[in-house]
Motif scaffolding. Sequence first.
Motif, PDB file in Angstrom:
ATOM      1  N   CYS A 178      42.691  29.721  -1.626  1.00 48.60           N
ATOM      2  CA  CYS A 178      43.471  30.592  -2.531  1.00 48.60           C
ATOM      3  C   CYS A 178      43.915  29.498  -3.726  1.00 48.60           C
ATOM      4  O   CYS A 178      44.080  28.395  -3.617  1.00 48.60           O
ATOM      5  CB  CYS A 178      44.885  31.052  -2.138  1.00 48.60           C
ATOM      6  SG  CYS A 178      45.988  31.798  -3.206  1.00 48.60           S
ATOM      7  N   SER A 179      43.535  30.258  -5.201  1.00 50.92           N
ATOM      8  CA  SER A 179      43.674  29.454  -6.193  1.00 50.92           C
ATOM      9  C   SER A 179      44.806  29.783  -7.072  1.00 50.92           C
ATOM     10  O   SER A 179      44.920  29.497  -8.389  1.00 50.92           O
ATOM     11  CB  SER A 179      42.549  28.969  -7.088  1.00 50.92           C
ATOM     12  OG  SER A 179      41.765  30.108  -7.265  1.00 50.92           O
ATOM     13  N   CYS A 181      38.828  31.958  -2.908  1.00 53.08           N
ATOM     14  CA  CYS A 181      39.079  31.881  -4.564  1.00 53.08           C
ATOM     15  C   CYS A 181      38.594  30.462  -5.008  1.00 53.08           C
ATOM     16  O   CYS A 181      38.231  30.356  -6.075  1.00 53.08           O
ATOM     17  CB  CYS A 181      40.396  32.275  -4.898  1.00 53.08           C
ATOM     18  SG  CYS A 181      40.469  34.038  -4.474  1.00 53.08           S
ATOM     19  N   VAL A 183      42.911  35.507 -10.929  1.00 52.01           N
ATOM     20  CA  VAL A 183      42.302  36.361  -9.949  1.00 52.01           C
ATOM     21  C   VAL A 183      41.185  36.952 -10.732  1.00 52.01           C
ATOM     22  O   VAL A 183      40.150  37.150 -10.088  1.00 52.01           O
ATOM     23  CB  VAL A 183      43.299  37.239  -9.572  1.00 52.01           C
ATOM     24  CG1 VAL A 183      42.744  38.343  -8.964  1.00 52.01           C
ATOM     25  CG2 VAL A 183      44.317  36.803  -8.780  1.00 52.01           C
ATOM     26  N   THR A 195      38.254  34.812 -10.005  1.00 48.77           N
ATOM     27  CA  THR A 195      37.909  34.470  -8.578  1.00 48.77           C
ATOM     28  C   THR A 195      37.517  35.341  -7.994  1.00 48.77           C
ATOM     29  O   THR A 195      36.640  35.486  -7.043  1.00 48.77           O
ATOM     30  CB  THR A 195      39.125  33.773  -8.019  1.00 48.77           C
ATOM     31  OG1 THR A 195      40.197  34.857  -7.954  1.00 48.77           O
ATOM     32  CG2 THR A 195      39.540  32.485  -8.452  1.00 48.77           C
ATOM     33  N   ARG A 196      37.704  36.758  -8.359  1.00 42.98           N
ATOM     34  CA  ARG A 196      37.542  38.099  -7.732  1.00 42.98           C
ATOM     35  C   ARG A 196      36.561  38.821  -8.582  1.00 42.98           C
ATOM     36  O   ARG A 196      36.120  39.738  -8.104  1.00 42.98           O
ATOM     37  CB  ARG A 196      38.681  38.709  -7.287  1.00 42.98           C
ATOM     38  CG  ARG A 196      39.573  38.229  -6.426  1.00 42.98           C
ATOM     39  CD  ARG A 196      39.227  38.197  -4.978  1.00 42.98           C
ATOM     40  NE  ARG A 196      39.564  37.461  -3.796  1.00 42.98           N
ATOM     41  CZ  ARG A 196      39.369  37.606  -2.767  1.00 42.98           C
ATOM     42  NH1 ARG A 196      38.368  38.468  -2.173  1.00 42.98           N
ATOM     43  NH2 ARG A 196      39.887  36.700  -1.751  1.00 42.98           N
ATOM     44  N   GLN A 248      43.453  44.427  -5.788  1.00 37.97           N
ATOM     45  CA  GLN A 248      44.326  43.648  -6.493  1.00 37.97           C
ATOM     46  C   GLN A 248      45.249  44.661  -7.711  1.00 37.97           C
ATOM     47  O   GLN A 248      46.484  44.356  -7.781  1.00 37.97           O
ATOM     48  CB  GLN A 248      43.398  42.965  -7.640  1.00 37.97           C
ATOM     49  CG  GLN A 248      43.616  41.553  -7.241  1.00 37.97           C
ATOM     50  CD  GLN A 248      42.345  41.488  -6.193  1.00 37.97           C
ATOM     51  OE1 GLN A 248      41.323  42.171  -6.141  1.00 37.97           O
ATOM     52  NE2 GLN A 248      42.413  40.341  -5.496  1.00 37.97           N
TER      53      GLN A 248
HETATM   54 FE1  F3S Z   1      44.998  33.577  -3.758  1.00 38.20          FE
HETATM   55 FE2  F3S Z   1      42.472  34.699  -4.295  1.00 38.20          FE
HETATM   56 FE3  F3S Z   1      44.430  36.207  -3.341  1.00 38.20          FE
HETATM   57  S1  F3S Z   1      43.746  33.576  -5.802  1.00 38.20           S
HETATM   58  S2  F3S Z   1      46.393  35.450  -4.061  1.00 38.20           S
HETATM   59  S3  F3S Z   1      43.481  34.502  -2.227  1.00 38.20           S
HETATM   60  S4  F3S Z   1      43.059  37.020  -4.639  1.00 38.20           S
END
Ligand code: F3S
Length: 442
Positions: free
Chosen positions: A47-48, A78, A161, A164-165, A196
């Motif tokens: 996660c970022s 991410c 986001v 990354t998505r 999201q």
């Molecule tokens: Fe983190 Fe990616 Fe979820 S940045 S909060 S894992 S969409």
Amino acid sequence: MKRFFIETFGCQMNVVDSEKAAALLRRLGYELTEDPQQAELILLNTCSVREKPEEKVYSRIRQIRSRSRRVLIGVMGCVAQLYGRRLLERVPGVDFVLGTQALGQLPEILERLQQGQPLVHTRTPNRPEFLEISPAERRLRHVAYVTIMEGCDKFCTFCIVPFTRGRERSRSPLRILAEVRALAEAGYQEVHLLGQNVNSYGLSERLELGQRLRFPNLLRLLAEVGGIPRLKFTTSHPRDFTPEIVRVIEEYPNLCNWVHLPPQSGSDRILALMNRGYTRAEYLRRIEWIRSAKREIAVTGDIIVGFPGETERDFQQTMALIEEVEFDGLYIFKYSPRPGTPAARLSDQVPDEVKTERLMRLEQRQREIQLKRWQRYVGRVIEVLVEGKSAKSESHWSGHTSDNIVVNFEDSRENIEGALVKVEITRVNPHSLFGRSLEVLR
Ligand code: F3S
Ligand code: SAH
Ligand code: SF4
């Protein structure tokens, strides 16, 4: 038999992706192990969204590498999507990098790894966008997360986001319907729809079924499936939240009494700088729609403190907002500058001590509000979906209410995991309710 271990950071999107990665690996003959020391392959699903979880990944990679030279390390999620090849330079010892958009290429990457080069995949133009798994391939037996849309086109100035998505895309309603039907047949108690911004489902493109299908109608379609007592969804973006969503919740008892609607700030000036696309008054109007529903609906939210340029006055407006709304749950974050986002380039960054101090004041006030608000549950009998034994005591069980609040309760039965149970609430704790069970419903 080769064994793999997978560690998941971040949000429920990542939880789902880890499930999918595990399913792909099992199809290749791998077996899941809960012990990283036993694994030949370790996947880190990253996660970022803030700096901290990102840093955690780097230290985890170093730690794993220092213990074993031989284990394969794959970074997905991410951080992988964001940095791609650059990740290999940042931290040595990574065998492959698999971006969020390239999850389906996991089998291919493992095959090519035989050649000994670190591999990086962050794009997948010709693959189906939404990887699918069967109920039997899921990790949990009672709660299922189902992705309905992915990506984000909102570009809030603080947020990574969209990078990354990727761009927002909605999954075919027919595929979602088929999956939810299969979950109902498999006996799932709760389906949690994910995206999201679930409210903008279907807005950015035309879909099958011959016409545009918007989020409220998707909800109706899925609520009609029957057989699943609970249907939840996150995250709702205030900009696309309409009164119709509240009407659908009123119409269908199997839709949960819960909306997660993050305000981020209570100051119009900061909301504009964040590019959130609504004002404080517009946010409060949405709260009014929800609060005037025929059924009581819990509201939770997210707040960021210390966005660049946030003054004490701006902060006071956020404080006033949480006083006015009285959230049933609130996640409060210190603003964390993310590389490449517009807010990270603003010059008036707020010092960390100020962010910490604001975070603590807000948390303190929210605790009081929540304790007071949750008193309404004491004496009530509510349905809890049992997720397992409570962390604190062997004779206590733990689960969630329809409004997504954690309940711990006493029950002497042998095993009630996965059951829907009627619980009489006797006490309010800072983060959970406490009670005693009356009967098992299903
Ligand atoms: Fe983190 Fe990616 Fe979820 S940045 S909060 S894992 S969409
Ligand atoms: N799509 C959701 C949020 C997804 S990210 C929405 O628009 O509401 C989850 C939460 O992380 C956000 O609600 C925000 O509160 C927090 N967040 C995102 N970027 C952040 C950053 N740079 N610093 C601190 N918190 C952040
Ligand atoms: Fe991030 Fe904003 Fe998109 Fe939410 S709506 S994921 S906060 S850019």
